[in-house]
Design a protein around this motif. Structure first.
Motif, short mmCIF file in Angstrom:
data_model
loop_
_atom_site.label_atom_id
_atom_site.label_comp_id
_atom_site.label_asym_id
_atom_site.label_seq_id
_atom_site.Cartn_x
_atom_site.Cartn_y
_atom_site.Cartn_z
N UNK A 426 18.62 26.75 -14.73
CA UNK A 426 18.93 26.49 -15.81
C UNK A 426 18.82 24.76 -17.06
N UNK A 427 18.45 25.74 -18.08
CA UNK A 427 18.30 24.65 -19.14
C UNK A 427 19.43 24.21 -19.73
N UNK A 428 19.24 22.75 -20.34
CA UNK A 428 20.36 22.44 -20.47
C UNK A 428 19.89 20.79 -21.28
N UNK A 429 21.04 20.22 -21.56
CA UNK A 429 20.90 19.27 -22.26
C UNK A 429 21.69 18.34 -21.49
N UNK A 430 20.90 17.14 -21.31
CA UNK A 430 20.89 15.87 -20.39
C UNK A 430 21.97 14.63 -21.91
N UNK A 431 22.92 13.53 -21.32
CA UNK A 431 23.07 12.06 -22.22
C UNK A 431 22.62 11.16 -21.60
N UNK A 432 21.73 10.64 -22.29
CA UNK A 432 20.85 8.84 -21.15
C UNK A 432 21.88 8.06 -21.54
N UNK A 433 21.29 7.62 -20.40
CA UNK A 433 22.44 6.11 -20.43
C UNK A 433 22.34 4.72 -21.81
N UNK A 434 21.00 5.01 -21.54
CA UNK A 434 20.59 4.03 -22.51
C UNK A 434 20.17 4.32 -24.12
N UNK A 435 20.44 5.41 -24.07
CA UNK A 435 20.01 6.03 -25.60
C UNK A 435 20.56 5.00 -26.80
N UNK A 436 20.72 5.01 -28.57
CA UNK A 436 21.31 4.07 -28.93
C UNK A 436 21.96 4.58 -30.35
N UNK A 437 22.11 6.13 -29.46
CA UNK A 437 23.59 6.80 -30.79
C UNK A 437 24.17 8.23 -29.86
#
Length: 553
Positions: A426-437
């Motif tokens: 399953x391909x998908x989108x993850x949100x990083x903890x240290x992203x700036x936006x």
């Protein structure tokens, strides 16, 4: 005593004293420098905090919310957006999104070039039909009088908005998604910065952040990354309402869930399947042996160069061949799912299956060769030099462009064995903890990219099996190849997302290379079993149980 040396002694003592004084002075100067530097840093941090608070002063007075307004002359209520700029100066380029908590397909966006100061909120009616109008929330982005861009999210929280959202993933998928990222972000005055790279490089960047290499806000990739990324606290859990979850195939949600938390928003299924050149082989083979025989007959008459092709090495494709021959990688739980606490690569059945795989390599038929990687295997198929290709759905576009008359089918089992249950990605989108936006990045993947229109459009650009149920039904009806791919794996197993899964793949890859080169299957199976046990024997499984050793019976 030689009094003539007294001047030399005095000179030496003076020199030593001077050196000692210089050293003491240097230490004192260094300590003073450290104190001054610490004071300067504290002052700089205080100034930065003060400036941040001053920047927020105006933005904090801009708000928008969903509600209703009634006129005395009308019995009906108008639902819509209340907007207020309670500051003393205008804000600019204000963009508003009305979002449903349960259905990303319901919503509306509008803009205001200037939002002037006002004592009372402005009301804008919105004609949205929903079972309950209170299910909507409002998100606002705007630029304050100093030029700083802000976002007030749908929970009402205020965040500074960066100029870019950095997205990282595999190159072909990133390029297919480019338009959908850019369209959404442009409506909020933000640019999409897309970067492609290998997982190992990405993992190193997240593990050891470097100011010179910005951490991505969004990761695009397969779900078997999730275990290691979540365990290392590199990605954040995400929330979907129950009705929003119900819009997806349950298999996709389960794959993106690790230890009870949803860590990714799914968008596509994939799994190994068999492509058949119908012009070369009109009828589907009933077994793996029959498939190889059909290919050999074409070789005998000069109509093909290879009876059967697949990428080497690729444990993702090794796995269905192992199952086709009666082998196993994992055991199974009582509910039928994969038991990642038990490896079964060294059982008699699995050793026999690995021997059959070995016979496809250089020690046997020569179908599989080290020099046939992904590019070479696909080229053999689309140029008509092999009738069969074991591959994922990403090959569909190339095969269709080549004008092939093709069929998509499950990998056939060897005679006497059960149908193959491939591992599903399953391909998908993850949100990083240290992203700036992160705020706008979360809205992009949770609200925008989960809309039916986006999912359907994306599947037209990049042929794949959508995970949204409505988009899946549409694709199955419009594209026979997509429907066939879905049918091949609908009873498959999601790839385990345990943190060691990357190491499991690497161990299988090394074993595959040895077998293709002709190594004896027995020693390879024993060594593989030992490596797999060493990876996981000290870790409890997902249910908290101690992992079992590999089975030998």
């Amino acid at each position: 005593m030689d009094w003539s040396n007294i001047p030399n002694w005095i000179s030496s003592v003076s020199s030593m004293a001077a050196l000692l004084f210089a050293a003491v002075a240097a230490v004192a100067a260094r300590n003073v420098y450290k104190i001054e530097s610490a004071r300067d840093q504290a002052n700089a941090e205080l100034r930065a905090e003060r400036e941040s608070m001053e920047r927020r002063d105006q933005a904090a007075l801009v708000s928008a919310w969903w509600g209703y307004s009634s006129d005395a002359g009308r019995p009906a209520l108008d639902w819509g957006v209340f907007i207020r700029n309670a500051s003393e100066t205008p804000v600019y380029d204000a963009k508003f999104s009305v979002l449903s908590l349960d259905d990303p397909n319901l919503g509306e966006r509008f803009e205001m070039a200037v939002l002037p100061p006002a004592a009372e909120p402005v009301f804008r009616p919105i004609a949205l039909t929903a079972p309950n109008s209170t299910e909507f929330r409002v998100e606002a982005t705007f630029t304050d009088s100093s030029g700083q861009r802000w976002i007030r999210d749908k929970q009402g929280r205020l965040h500074e908005l960066g100029p870019k959202v950095l997205v990282w993933g595999e190159e072909l998928r990133i390029n297919a998604l480019r338009r959908f990222f850019s369209e959404f972000l442009a409506t909020h005055g933000v640019d999409a910065q897309l970067r492609s790279g290998q997982f190992e490089e990405l993992f190193d960047t997240l593990r050891d952040p470097n100011d010179a290499v910005p951490v991505p806000d969004i990761l695009v990739g397969p779900h078997d990354w999730i275990g290691i990324l979540a365990e290392r606290r590199m990605i954040e859990p995400l929330r979907l309402s129950p009705r929003h979850r119900d819009a997806f195939d349950p298999l996709a949600i389960d794959a993106m869930t690790f230890r009870g938390e949803l860590y990714g928003i799914p968008y596509a299924f994939d799994a190994p399947a068999l492509l058949r050149n119908v012009d070369l082989v009109p009828a589907a083979p009933a077994s793996f042996e029959e498939m190889i025989h059909m290919g050999q007959e074409l070789l005998r008459v000069g109509a093909a160069e290879v009876p059967f092709a697949m990428q080497v090495p690729s444990p993702y494709y090794l796995y269905p061949v192992l199952l086709a021959a009666g082998g196993e990688l994992f055991g199974r739980r009582e509910d039928g799912g994969l038991d990642t606490g038990e490896f079964r690569v060294n059982t008699p059945r699995s050793r026999a299956a690995l021997e059959r795989f070995r016979e496809l390599g250089l020690a046997g038929l020569g179908c599989l060769r080290p020099e046939i990687g992904r590019i070479e295997a696909v080229d053999l198929f689309i140029t008509g030099r092999t009738p069969f290709l074991l591959c994922a759905s990403r090959v569909l576009r190339e095969a269709q462009k080549a004008g092939l008359n093709l069929a998509v089918e499950p990998v056939p089992p060897y005679r006497g064995f059960a149908p193959v249950r491939p591992m599903v990605t399953v391909h998908g989108f993850c949100l990083t903890r240290r992203g700036r936006n992160k705020t706008i990045a979360k809205d992009l993947i949770v609200d925008h990219l989960t809309r039916t229109a986006v999912s359907s459009s994306l599947s037209e650009i990049w042929p794949h099996v959508p995970v949204r149920l409505d988009a899946l039904e549409r694709s199955r009806g419009a594209e026979p190849a997509i429907r066939a791919f879905y049918e091949t794996f609908r009873s498959g197993d999601p790839i385990p997302s345990m943190p060691e899964m990357g190491d499991v793949w690497r161990a299988l890859k090394r074993a595959e290379v040895k077998l293709v080169d002709g190594a004896e299957s027995g020693p390879v199976a024993r060594q593989l079993a030992k490596q797999l046990e060493e990876l996981t024997n000290d870790r409890p499984d997902a249910a908290g149980r101690q992992r079992a050793k590999g089975r030998l019976d």
